[in-house]
Design an enzyme around this catalytic site. Structure first.
Site, PDB file in Angstrom:
ATOM      1  N   ARG A  45      37.808  -8.366 -31.532  1.00 17.04           N
ATOM      2  CA  ARG A  45      37.949  -8.329 -30.073  1.00 17.04           C
ATOM      3  C   ARG A  45      36.575  -8.568 -29.462  1.00 17.04           C
ATOM      4  O   ARG A  45      35.575  -8.634 -30.158  1.00 17.04           O
ATOM      5  CB  ARG A  45      38.596  -7.025 -29.574  1.00 17.04           C
ATOM      6  CG  ARG A  45      38.330  -5.790 -30.335  1.00 17.04           C
ATOM      7  CD  ARG A  45      37.058  -5.014 -30.078  1.00 17.04           C
ATOM      8  NE  ARG A  45      36.486  -5.094 -28.784  1.00 17.04           N
ATOM      9  CZ  ARG A  45      35.186  -5.105 -28.562  1.00 17.04           C
ATOM     10  NH1 ARG A  45      34.317  -5.067 -29.574  1.00 17.04           N
ATOM     11  NH2 ARG A  45      34.685  -5.166 -27.339  1.00 17.04           N
ATOM     12  N   GLY A  46      36.569  -8.676 -28.110  1.00 16.11           N
ATOM     13  CA  GLY A  46      35.338  -9.066 -27.427  1.00 16.11           C
ATOM     14  C   GLY A  46      35.376 -10.580 -27.241  1.00 16.11           C
ATOM     15  O   GLY A  46      35.668 -11.315 -28.200  1.00 16.11           O
ATOM     16  N   ASP A 236      34.442 -11.130 -19.729  1.00 12.83           N
ATOM     17  CA  ASP A 236      35.492 -11.896 -20.416  1.00 12.83           C
ATOM     18  C   ASP A 236      35.739 -13.244 -19.764  1.00 12.83           C
ATOM     19  O   ASP A 236      36.215 -14.177 -20.403  1.00 12.83           O
ATOM     20  CB  ASP A 236      36.791 -11.093 -20.456  1.00 12.83           C
ATOM     21  CG  ASP A 236      36.669 -10.003 -21.498  1.00 12.83           C
ATOM     22  OD1 ASP A 236      36.087  -8.949 -21.179  1.00 12.83           O
ATOM     23  OD2 ASP A 236      37.092 -10.231 -22.640  1.00 12.83           O
ATOM     24  N   ASN A 246      35.944  -8.142 -16.578  1.00 16.13           N
ATOM     25  CA  ASN A 246      35.486  -7.427 -17.778  1.00 16.13           C
ATOM     26  C   ASN A 246      36.419  -6.227 -17.965  1.00 16.13           C
ATOM     27  O   ASN A 246      37.341  -6.002 -17.170  1.00 16.13           O
ATOM     28  CB  ASN A 246      34.020  -6.993 -17.608  1.00 16.13           C
ATOM     29  CG  ASN A 246      33.437  -6.463 -18.911  1.00 16.13           C
ATOM     30  OD1 ASN A 246      33.587  -7.089 -19.961  1.00 16.13           O
ATOM     31  ND2 ASN A 246      32.784  -5.312 -18.875  1.00 16.13           N
TER      32      ASN A 246
HETATM   33  O1  MRU Z   1      39.698  -5.780 -24.888  1.00 17.15           O
HETATM   34  P1  MRU Z   1      38.377  -6.140 -25.494  1.00 17.15           P
HETATM   35  O2  MRU Z   1      37.818  -5.070 -26.364  1.00 17.15           O
HETATM   36  O3  MRU Z   1      38.415  -7.480 -26.175  1.00 17.15           O
HETATM   37  O4  MRU Z   1      37.420  -6.276 -24.236  1.00 17.15           O
HETATM   38  C1  MRU Z   1      36.085  -6.608 -24.436  1.00 17.15           C
HETATM   39  C2  MRU Z   1      35.280  -6.584 -23.199  1.00 17.15           C
HETATM   40  O5  MRU Z   1      35.768  -6.349 -22.124  1.00 17.15           O
HETATM   41  C3  MRU Z   1      33.836  -6.963 -23.332  1.00 17.15           C
HETATM   42  O6  MRU Z   1      33.055  -6.296 -22.396  1.00 17.15           O
HETATM   43  C4  MRU Z   1      33.692  -8.465 -23.119  1.00 17.15           C
HETATM   44  O7  MRU Z   1      34.580  -9.185 -23.921  1.00 17.15           O
HETATM   45  C5  MRU Z   1      32.328  -8.937 -23.386  1.00 17.15           C
HETATM   46  S1  MRU Z   1      31.963  -8.892 -25.093  1.00 17.15           S
HETATM   47  C6  MRU Z   1      30.465  -9.577 -25.395  1.00 17.15           C
END
Ligand code: MRU
Length: 355
Positions: A45-46, A236, A246
């Site tokens: 994820r991320g 995101d 985000n």
């Molecule tokens: O739902 P996730 O864990 O994928 O969400 C991740 C985030 O919101 C992060 O802050 C974003 O992707 C930036 S990661 C470098």
């Protein structure tokens, strides 16, 4: 260095982020369907990590296509890309990676199918290497915003785990730490998936960066007590006007930062820019399973059958964002202009590289 994604000869190895920090378990991904499932279930994820993992999944899927003509190959490749694109809607890095993989195939249509498969694998590997380098570049640009002795409040996990390595927001913190600045981090636990409590705390601790976990509702109190110098988060998807999607809970942090006179920074690679989306209102926001809210560690914590709303992201309007740190430099308001300029530089570089 923490490696959430590794390309092996036999497949793609993912560090299972659903099991951290308790267990460091790796999942060996062998085909695109397994990769799509790993992205959906947040094994990986991320935003940047999702993009690189999807590219890896597409390359695995492409390798298994049995087709003699480019047309037959490309039509199956498009199906694989559609499956990958159906995993998580908000992180634009996913769609950026898919388009990049499709382009490699389309631009090499005159080659033999086997050769195109090799090029796709090479492209996925290149994305991984580039992402790490971009994070280090972002760190170099962004670390100047952090002074010796500062405490940075962050939300979710925008670290090595959320990228191919080093991290975006946490990469900036890492870069300041590596420069010898004494940096402390306050990590929001980040309900409901606990990326802050589980992942940010784990990776900063692993790197010897001092981290204190708070529950999300404590951020305002910490700010009011002078415990925070700046807020720094990842993204995101960033719209053309600088609105930032985000992890859910980012927007209230930006409001709190404004109330307390604290700067609010976003660190994200240019692959997170979506200049075709005019404002944050047009960013699709993922809604996740109700059990993330109704259950905690498998235990029901709400009345059974209660109504639940579980958006995974929110949008912080551009006027609350002091600066957006990218691998190409720092963008400031008015974002319509500064982001456009950064993205034109991006295209110039891409053209130079391919020449
Ligand atoms: O739902 P996730 O864990 O994928 O969400 C991740 C985030 O919101 C992060 O802050 C974003 O992707 C930036 S990661 C470098």
């Amino acid at each position: 260095m923490i490696k959430p994604i590794q390309f092996l000869d036999s497949g793609v190895l993912l560090l299972d982020q659903t099991r951290l920090p308790g267990e460091e378990v790796y999942v060996d991904i062998k085909d695109h369907l397994a990769m799509a499932e790993a992205i959906k279930s947040m094994v990986v994820r991320g935003a940047p990590a999702i993009g690189v993992a999807a590219a890896g999944g597409i390359s695995l899927g492409a390798a298994a296509i049995r087709a003699d003509s480019f047309e037959a190959f490309y039509s199956e490749l498009e199906e694989i890309c559609a499956i990958m694109g159906n995993t998580r809607p908000t992180a634009v890095n996913l769609f950026w990676a898919i388009e990049r993989m499709k382009r490699v195939a389309a631009e090499n249509r005159s080659l033999e199918v086997d050769k195109i498969k090799k090029l796709l694998e090479a492209e996925a590997r290149r994305m991984l290497e580039e992402d790490i380098q971009h994070n280090k570049d972002m760190g170099a640009f962004g670390q100047g915003f952090i002074s010796d002795g500062d405490t940075v409040l962050t939300h979710c996990n925008a670290g090595a785990l959320a990228t191919a390595g080093f991290g975006t927001a946490l990469g900036v913190i890492r870069a300041a730490h590596l420069k010898g600045k004494r940096v402390k981090v306050i990590a929001d636990e980040t309900r409901p998936f606990l990326q802050g409590a589980r992942l940010t705390a784990w990776e900063l601790d692993t790197d010897g960066i001092q981290v204190t976990v708070i529950s999300d509702n404590m951020a305002g109190y910490c700010m009011s007590k002078g415990m925070v110098n700046l807020v720094l988060v990842g993204a995101d998807r960033i719209a053309a006007n600088g609105d930032v999607a985000n992890k859910i809970g980012t927007y209230p942090l930006a409001l709190l930062a404004k109330e307390h006179g604290l700067p609010f920074y976003v660190a994200a690679p240019t692959s997170t820019l979506d200049l075709s989306t005019t404002t944050g209102d047009d960013i699709p926001i993922e809604e996740r399973d109700r059990t993330e809210i109704t259950h905690f560690q498998g235990q029901l914590v709400t009345p059974e059958g209660v109504d639940v709303f579980n958006p995974a992201f929110d949008v912080t309007p551009n006027h609350l964002v002091h600066a957006i740190i990218t691998e190409r430099g720092v963008a400031k308001a008015p974002y319509e202009k500064s982001l456009q300029k950064i993205s034109i530089e991006d295209r110039k570089e891409a053209t130079t590289k391919s020449n």
